[in-house]
Design a protein around this motif. Structure first.
Motif, mmCIF file in Angstrom:
data_model
loop_
_atom_site.group_PDB
_atom_site.id
_atom_site.type_symbol
_atom_site.label_atom_id
_atom_site.label_comp_id
_atom_site.label_asym_id
_atom_site.label_seq_id
_atom_site.Cartn_x
_atom_site.Cartn_y
_atom_site.Cartn_z
ATOM 1 N N ASP A 170 -2.468 2.333 -4.510
ATOM 2 C CA ASP A 170 -2.049 3.717 -4.259
ATOM 3 C C ASP A 170 -3.246 4.495 -3.719
ATOM 4 O O ASP A 170 -4.234 4.690 -4.424
ATOM 5 N N GLU A 218 3.340 7.522 3.003
ATOM 6 C CA GLU A 218 3.709 6.306 3.726
ATOM 7 C C GLU A 218 3.422 5.047 2.906
ATOM 8 O O GLU A 218 2.467 5.001 2.134
ATOM 9 N N SER A 219 4.260 4.045 3.125
ATOM 10 C CA SER A 219 4.102 2.759 2.443
ATOM 11 C C SER A 219 4.147 1.620 3.459
ATOM 12 O O SER A 219 4.884 1.691 4.435
ATOM 13 N N GLU A 238 1.260 5.364 8.510
ATOM 14 C CA GLU A 238 1.586 3.940 8.477
ATOM 15 C C GLU A 238 0.374 3.129 8.943
ATOM 16 O O GLU A 238 0.083 2.057 8.400
ATOM 17 N N GLY A 274 -2.018 2.676 6.143
ATOM 18 C CA GLY A 274 -1.505 1.692 5.187
ATOM 19 C C GLY A 274 -1.714 0.276 5.687
ATOM 20 O O GLY A 274 -2.127 -0.609 4.941
ATOM 21 N N VAL A 279 0.859 -1.181 0.000
ATOM 22 C CA VAL A 279 0.000 0.000 0.000
ATOM 23 C C VAL A 279 0.895 1.230 0.000
ATOM 24 O O VAL A 279 1.728 1.398 0.898
ATOM 25 N N ALA A 293 -0.071 6.271 1.458
ATOM 26 C CA ALA A 293 -0.924 6.327 2.649
ATOM 27 C C ALA A 293 -0.602 7.570 3.470
ATOM 28 O O ALA A 293 0.546 8.015 3.526
#
Lengths: 383, 383
Positions: free
Chosen positions: A355, A361-362, A275, A278, A269, A272
């Protein structure tokens, strides 16, 4: 080699007769020091097995001499009698090792709600202690298997010291933490507080981001022990990274061996706002049975991805969601994107990118598909 | 008869060619009045299909002349073009009925992320309007089926008035609300506010407590229309109870026809401190894949029940949890209770009772087992 890859540790695995199959079912890992520093994390399930309740208490002192583990029975939901069984296991293990029960952690795995055959378990202890060996890591890993199709071990080497580990787990894999039994060792000299911090960070980013079937066990335990046998005192950040690498290796092995799985699905994800957002989105996708069935059928059914995203409270606008499956952006801005026929899902590994277009954030969570074999394994017999 | 069991309504169902199978796929329900009062509830999924976005708007005025429904395509995640398609559908339906588009609700169901074949849908409208009939309820119910193995209709009779309904849904059945398309009618004379209140209460206690696979649709819609054709003005409480009875009937039909199910599982949580606690626990159990597989295998695996309860935040003590499966208290006070071999799970209906011993509230949620057929239906083709 697993847990005995690190110096200062001996281990053993053998068949005590707890499993009716005569397969190995009892493992023991002993830390010969000179350090006995230890840290652990446990399931966040409020229904905790007796060995979890026991080990939570004993690890609070920050030192362990040994961990005794059994497969063939979870010793969960077994009442005060089950707790007594765990206590006796720790006591007799401690007696054989000439230490105190409060320095012995206990782990169990198997069917919930059944008492362990204590005569067999305790009866096998003298032979187990006698067979402890610095080459015993592989046997120990073998003895903690349940529905695992193979034993799981990992080793990480750094300048002057080594980390080793073993884990079991193929079902009931969901965050919370840690979704399996796992013993990690190192021959580095590491203060207990540093061990604890490294373990918590590593497990939160690895085992806690593996979600096979959304089901959380009552017995999950991850224990990290440092023998200090090399005398090497590693840099804290380097050590933490090494622990995370070890945990990530074992976590990937768990998801790769998840019950009945035919696909390993990497859910990434991106975009974001936080976190936490995500993670919420990734877990919602990881638990969507319909999507997991679609991937089993090699169907790039991105509508089921959006339906899963839409059940979360994460920050996003529906018309700004985009989805890529194995590099093909099948959904752009909430609508139809590239031709879904371009997706090739024949490989075992599927890479899903969502996405959210809501920030920087990922988060990545690993899951697997939902297959007829999963249903078979979890319906054909009690486990 | 379904929706045309109530006087003042005409309906039709026919094949417009939206489905490639030539099965019926277009339905129209018209309220001939004199009252046109209407209320509706929709999916709480944040990713909403175009017809949901449209119908949410038009129902705000509290009156509807008609509902046009199609299977063969969800018209979800289809962008502005998909919304235009819904808008045109409402406009042309309204034109044929000599009313305004803002008095026509639209419902769609089928695959997400695909545009509807508008030429076929609009091309079939004149024939649909011409074939409207006070006996058309059964055909309409037939035309909204997707993976449903049969059409679902229900009728509730009260002194002087009738309620009728139709619903579709076999997958993506999870609370939030309402997990399917459903049109309800009555020939009673009911103020709009009362319709709305009765519908919200009834759906919260029925459709929202059906949880087949934990997956929430983008298209869920339940519409209730009152024609007032009998002139009867029912007591508000009696009417609300009748709406709930109608919804409960249809909800049970949905779970009974859930994709691939071989067991219907009634999860009754008793002794809850609050209704919210009971619901959280019941839903956690309903979504536990491992338990659902166990019931498919007729295995009274109560350990999986406790593991699911333990993941919730509800008020309970682990050593005060008790579980009965088909009347056998296999778990008492968190430990082993009666012999699990006493459980007979051969019947299609399984009754699970979980006693939290924390208060006086009770909640029932319905789910079904997780079967190889579920996996097959959701992997073998796109839906």
């Amino acid at each position: 080699m697993g847990v005995t890859a690190a110096r200062g540790f001996r281990a053993v695995g053998l068949a005590a007769g707890i499993k009716s199959s005569s397969a190995p079912d009892l493992a023991l890992v002993v830390n010969d020091g000179p350090s006995r520093a230890a840290a652990a994390v446990f399931t966040s399930n409020r229904v905790k097995a007796a060995p979890v309740l026991w080990s939570e208490q004993v690890v609070k002192a920050g030192e362990l001499d040994a961990v005794i583990l059994n497969s063939g029975g979870a010793n969960a939901c077994t009442g005060p009698e089950g707790f007594q069984d765990t206590h006796r296991t720790a006591e007799q293990t401690a007696a054989a090792l000439e230490t105190s029960a409060t320095r012995v952690a206990v782990c169990s795995t198997g069917l919930i709600g059944v008492r362990l055959p204590m005569d067999r378990l305790l009866g096998a202890l003298p032979a187990a202690v006698a067979a402890l060996s610095a080459e015993g890591g592989a046997d120990a890993a073998e003895a903690i298997r349940t529905t695992d199709t193979h034993a799981k071990t990992a080793v990480v080497e750094r300048a002057g010291y080594v980390l080793g580990g073993m884990a079991k787990g193929a079902g009931m894999l969901a965050p919370g933490l840690a979704t399996m039994l796992c013993v990690l060792t190192t021959d580095a000299q590491v203060p207990q507080a540093e061990l604890d911090a490294a373990l918590r960070t590593a497990t939160a980013r690895t085992f806690d981001r593996v979600d096979s079937d959304g089901c959380m066990s009552t017995n999950d335990t991850v224990i990290l022990m440092a023998s200090g046998a090399t005398g090497v005192e590693p840099d804290a950040r380097e050590f933490a990274a090494a622990v995370e690498e070890l945990c990530a290796d074992l976590a990937r092995q768990l998801i790769a061996d998840a019950e009945g799985a035919s696909k390993e699905i990497e859910i990434e994800v991106v975009g974001a706002a936080t976190e936490a957002d995500g993670l919420e989105v990734a877990r919602s996708i990881a638990r969507n049975n319909l999507l997991k069935c679609a991937f089993y059928g090699e169907d790039p059914n991105w509508g089921r991805v959006l339906a899963a995203v839409g059940t979360t409270g994460a920050k996003f606008e529906p018309d700004q969601l985009s989805v890529a499956i194995n590099g093909v952006w099948v959904c752009r801005n909430g609508g139809v994107g590239e031709d879904r026929e371009l997706c090739d899902l024949s490989d075992r590994h599927i890479h899903l990118v969502v996405d959210l277009s809501a920030g920087g954030e990922s988060v990545t969570v690993w899951t697997n598909d939902l297959t007829k074999d999963y249903v078979h394994e979890n319906s054909a017999y009690s486990s």
